[in-house]
Design a protein around this motif. Structure first.
Motif, PDB file in Angstrom:
ATOM      1  N   GLU A  38       0.840  -1.195   0.000  1.00 14.58           N
ATOM      2  CA  GLU A  38       0.000   0.000   0.000  1.00 14.58           C
ATOM      3  C   GLU A  38       0.874   1.243   0.000  1.00 14.58           C
ATOM      4  N   VAL A  39       0.315   2.335  -0.497  1.00 20.03           N
ATOM      5  CA  VAL A  39       1.008   3.618  -0.476  1.00 20.03           C
ATOM      6  C   VAL A  39       0.269   4.566   0.470  1.00 20.03           C
ATOM      7  N   TYR A  40       0.991   5.580   0.909  1.00 20.53           N
ATOM      8  CA  TYR A  40       0.346   6.578   1.768  1.00 20.53           C
ATOM      9  C   TYR A  40      -0.710   7.330   0.972  1.00 20.53           C
ATOM     10  N   PRO A  41      -1.819   7.664   1.627  1.00 21.20           N
ATOM     11  CA  PRO A  41      -2.903   8.320   0.903  1.00 21.20           C
ATOM     12  C   PRO A  41      -2.686   9.817   0.747  1.00 21.20           C
ATOM     13  N   GLU A  42      -3.457  10.391  -0.131  1.00 19.40           N
ATOM     14  CA  GLU A  42      -3.543  11.848  -0.204  1.00 19.40           C
ATOM     15  C   GLU A  42      -4.480  12.280   0.925  1.00 19.40           C
ATOM     16  N   VAL A  43      -4.032  13.232   1.724  1.00 20.60           N
ATOM     17  CA  VAL A  43      -4.849  13.720   2.841  1.00 20.60           C
ATOM     18  C   VAL A  43      -5.405  15.083   2.468  1.00 20.60           C
ATOM     19  N   ARG A  79      -8.220   4.830  14.314  1.00 21.14           N
ATOM     20  CA  ARG A  79      -8.289   6.248  14.669  1.00 21.14           C
ATOM     21  C   ARG A  79      -6.882   6.823  14.860  1.00 21.14           C
ATOM     22  N   ARG A  80      -6.019   6.068  15.514  1.00 22.80           N
ATOM     23  CA  ARG A  80      -4.646   6.538  15.735  1.00 22.80           C
ATOM     24  C   ARG A  80      -3.914   6.767  14.426  1.00 22.80           C
ATOM     25  N   VAL A  81      -4.044   5.823  13.509  1.00 19.48           N
ATOM     26  CA  VAL A  81      -3.377   5.954  12.210  1.00 19.48           C
ATOM     27  C   VAL A  81      -3.961   7.129  11.433  1.00 19.48           C
ATOM     28  N   ARG A  82      -5.283   7.234  11.428  1.00 23.75           N
ATOM     29  CA  ARG A  82      -5.939   8.332  10.707  1.00 23.75           C
ATOM     30  C   ARG A  82      -5.460   9.679  11.233  1.00 23.75           C
ATOM     31  N   LEU A  83      -5.455   9.813  12.574  1.00 20.42           N
ATOM     32  CA  LEU A  83      -5.010  11.074  13.172  1.00 20.42           C
ATOM     33  C   LEU A  83      -3.548  11.356  12.863  1.00 20.42           C
ATOM     34  N   GLY A  84      -2.726  10.309  12.899  1.00 19.11           N
ATOM     35  CA  GLY A  84      -1.310  10.495  12.601  1.00 19.11           C
ATOM     36  C   GLY A  84      -1.093  11.049  11.201  1.00 19.11           C
ATOM     37  N   LEU A  85      -1.821  10.534  10.235  1.00 10.31           N
ATOM     38  CA  LEU A  85      -1.698  11.003   8.858  1.00 10.31           C
ATOM     39  C   LEU A  85      -2.207  12.437   8.720  1.00 10.31           C
ATOM     40  N   ILE A  86      -3.316  12.736   9.417  1.00 11.92           N
ATOM     41  CA  ILE A  86      -3.876  14.087   9.347  1.00 11.92           C
ATOM     42  C   ILE A  86      -2.928  15.092   9.990  1.00 11.92           C
ATOM     43  N   LEU A  87      -2.405  14.741  11.177  1.00 12.62           N
ATOM     44  CA  LEU A  87      -1.496  15.646  11.873  1.00 12.62           C
ATOM     45  C   LEU A  87      -0.242  15.909  11.046  1.00 12.62           C
ATOM     46  N   ALA A 141     -13.213  16.960   9.402  1.00  8.86           N
ATOM     47  CA  ALA A 141     -12.930  17.879   8.290  1.00  8.86           C
ATOM     48  C   ALA A 141     -12.013  17.282   7.231  1.00  8.86           C
ATOM     49  N   SER A 142     -11.521  16.072   7.453  1.00  6.65           N
ATOM     50  CA  SER A 142     -10.509  15.493   6.558  1.00  6.65           C
ATOM     51  C   SER A 142     -11.058  14.321   5.762  1.00  6.65           C
ATOM     52  N   GLU A 143     -10.501  14.157   4.595  1.00 12.11           N
ATOM     53  CA  GLU A 143     -10.831  13.024   3.736  1.00 12.11           C
ATOM     54  C   GLU A 143      -9.551  12.268   3.406  1.00 12.11           C
ATOM     55  N   LEU A 144      -9.542  10.973   3.648  1.00 13.36           N
ATOM     56  CA  LEU A 144      -8.396  10.144   3.316  1.00 13.36           C
ATOM     57  C   LEU A 144      -8.762   8.680   3.453  1.00 13.36           C
ATOM     58  N   ASP A 145      -8.043   7.844   2.720  1.00 11.84           N
ATOM     59  CA  ASP A 145      -8.149   6.395   2.867  1.00 11.84           C
ATOM     60  C   ASP A 145      -7.026   5.953   3.788  1.00 11.84           C
ATOM     61  N   VAL A 146      -7.345   5.083   4.720  1.00  8.47           N
ATOM     62  CA  VAL A 146      -6.355   4.642   5.719  1.00  8.47           C
ATOM     63  C   VAL A 146      -5.730   3.329   5.271  1.00  8.47           C
ATOM     64  N   PRO A 147      -4.402   3.278   5.157  1.00 10.65           N
ATOM     65  CA  PRO A 147      -3.729   2.028   4.764  1.00 10.65           C
ATOM     66  C   PRO A 147      -3.966   0.915   5.787  1.00 10.65           C
ATOM     67  N   LYS A 148      -4.424  -0.232   5.314  1.00  5.21           N
ATOM     68  CA  LYS A 148      -4.685  -1.360   6.202  1.00  5.21           C
ATOM     69  C   LYS A 148      -3.406  -1.842   6.872  1.00  5.21           C
ATOM     70  N   ALA A 149      -2.298  -1.768   6.125  1.00  6.66           N
ATOM     71  CA  ALA A 149      -1.028  -2.254   6.680  1.00  6.66           C
ATOM     72  C   ALA A 149      -0.631  -1.472   7.922  1.00  6.66           C
ATOM     73  N   LEU A 150      -0.851  -0.149   7.901  1.00  9.00           N
ATOM     74  CA  LEU A 150      -0.494   0.667   9.062  1.00  9.00           C
ATOM     75  C   LEU A 150      -1.414   0.363  10.241  1.00  9.00           C
ATOM     76  N   VAL A 151      -2.688   0.106   9.951  1.00  7.91           N
ATOM     77  CA  VAL A 151      -3.621  -0.247  11.026  1.00  7.91           C
ATOM     78  C   VAL A 151      -3.207  -1.578  11.658  1.00  7.91           C
ATOM     79  N   GLU A 152      -2.841  -2.546  10.826  1.00  2.00           N
ATOM     80  CA  GLU A 152      -2.417  -3.855  11.337  1.00  2.00           C
ATOM     81  C   GLU A 152      -1.172  -3.721  12.204  1.00  2.00           C
TER      82      GLU A 152
END
Length: 449
Positions: free
Chosen positions: A112-117, A358-366, A310-321
């Motif tokens: 997987e690749v990092y998403p556009e945030v 949630r942690r991964v999503r927030l990390g990418l947004i931050l 306020a953010s839109e992004l797809d969360v990589p499954k690998a990072l969640v795992e």
């Protein structure tokens, strides 16, 4: 060597890596010759083992090492050439069939690749900023708690330096009582239903309400028999949901004496000269520091919720795992520290998946907010934060040394500062509503413990 990139899904990609078999074999032979210089085998001196035997003994291992190295290097080069930000580790599998050229070996690397945030308009975001005041009432409550922590007991009816406990010699709420008791179900004693010289404080909720009610009002030497229905969810499965008949006998009653708020009390709290005004100011300072931290935490939670909304992004499954694995390990370590054996205990991943997501999503947004708005933590901010930590310790210089002597500890402080920078940035853009919160509510009613 050649590579090709395929898009499989929003974030999923596949790279096919093809390596000339001759190059692989040449590298294997090269490494086997190096290995042969020190190889050992029965009947041969070190370094004199025939190459054929060396190949038989080490060939598979060396070939695996070569393929891992070449595939890993090729994958890294391909990702760089195609400007791919790889999220997590790729899954690499050998490829065979018509798609593989003669004289070559091929592998598929799926990843997987990092998403556009995409951060929306923060001026429309709504954030609650918590506010709480520390008044004299909170200081008085805290002093009462500190007094209760230093309570000592005297036998009722016995005259002492603090009196005899008053005219009422019966057991009342707040008294420490010592009893003998025996419980029976259908006339038969049960395990755990009997004790001698058992002490507890009435009103603390340590015993079932019916038990405390029966003990209240008894005097030393008096007994009482009463029915006690155990709750269906009672921890003792043998008696859960059943009704027992208990008999208790009062052995001793002690009344609670709390220390007076005087110079000696202040000294016990670290005020060397026993000055009560200094004691109250010291308590106020500690309470305000704790309130400040909790207020910041609640406001931060509101900011993070607003950012997610306020953010839109797809969360990589690998990072969640990966984060699920970290949370599981943290849970095991926490349980081990509590004396529990969690080494082989199963932890279903789904228990941790929402938190990890949630942690991964927030990390990418931050990361996106920090990068876009240049909110990195400065050395001055980090130092100020460490100095703030140090204020609550007797030797602030030791605290400074503790953090600055370990890069990992300092990195934790940097992360806190970075989060605070983001919070302040969002507060400067969003629609902020100040929400007054009562002290007890903010502290989780700890002030009434």
């Amino acid at each position: 060597m050649s590579t090709a990139v395929e898009t499989l899904d929003k974030l999923e990609r596949r790279i096919t890596i093809t390596l000339p078999l001759a190059d692989v074999q040449a590298e294997v032979e090269k490494r086997l010759k190096i290995r042969a210089r020190t190889a050992k085998a029965p009947g041969f001196r070190p370094g004199k083992v025939p190459m054929k035997m060396v190949a038989q003994q080490y060939g598979y291992q060396v070939e695996t090492e070569v393929l891992n190295d070449k595939v890993g290097r090729a994958f890294s080069d391909a990702a760089t050439e195609n400007n791919l930000r790889v999220a997590g580790l790729p899954k690499i599998e050998p490829k065979s069939g018509e798609g593989v050229a003669e004289g070559a070996v091929a592998f598929d690397a799926t990843f997987e690749v990092y998403p556009e945030v995409r951060i929306g308009d923060l001026s429309t975001a709504e954030v609650e900023r918590v506010t709480t005041e520390v008044s004299d009432a909170e200081i008085d409550k805290t002093i009462d708690i500190l007094r209760k922590q230093r309570v000592h007991y005297h036998v009722k009816g016995e005259q002492g330096a603090h009196g005899d406990g008053g005219a009422d010699q019966s057991a009342q709420s707040g008294d420490r009582v010592t009893v003998d008791f025996v419980g029976r179900i259908d006339g038969v004693e049960f395990q755990g239903g009997k004790a001698d010289d058992y002490a507890f404080v009435l009103g603390e909720g340590r015993m079932l309400p019916e038990f405390e009610a029966a003990a209240t009002g008894l005097k030393v030497g008096e007994s009482k028999t009463f029915p006690l229905p155990f709750p269906a969810d009672y921890h003792g499965k043998d008696v859960a949901g059943k009704t027992a008949e208990f008999t208790i006998t009062m052995k001793k009653i002690e009344w609670a004496h709390m220390p007076e708020v005087d110079a000696e009390f202040a000294k016990s709290l670290g005020i060397a000269d026993g000055d009560l005004a200094k004691m109250r100011e010291d308590i106020r300072t500690n309470l305000e520091r704790e309130v400040k931290n909790r207020v910041k935490a609640k406001t931060k939670d509101s900011v993070m919720d607003a950012l997610i909304k306020a953010s839109e992004l797809d969360v990589p499954k690998a990072l969640v795992e990966q984060d699920v694995e970290r949370l599981v390990e943290m849970t095991r370590q926490d349980m081990a520290q509590r004396g529990m054996n969690a080494k082989d205990m199963p932890f279903p991943p789904e228990l941790f998946t929402p938190q990890a997501e949630r942690r991964v999503r927030l990390g990418l947004i931050l990361a996106e907010v920090v990068k876009t708005n240049n909110l990195q933590a400065t050395p001055e901010q980090v130092k100020a934060q460490v100095e703030d930590f140090a204020q609550s310790y007797e030797d602030p210089q030791q605290v400074l040394k503790y953090y600055y002597s370990d890069r990992r500890r300092l990195a934790e402080v940097e992360a806190l500062v970075l989060e605070e920078n983001v919070v302040n940035y969002v507060l400067s853009k969003a629609k902020v509503t100040d929400k007054p919160v009562a002290f007890d509510e903010l502290m989780g009613n700890n002030a009434q413990a």
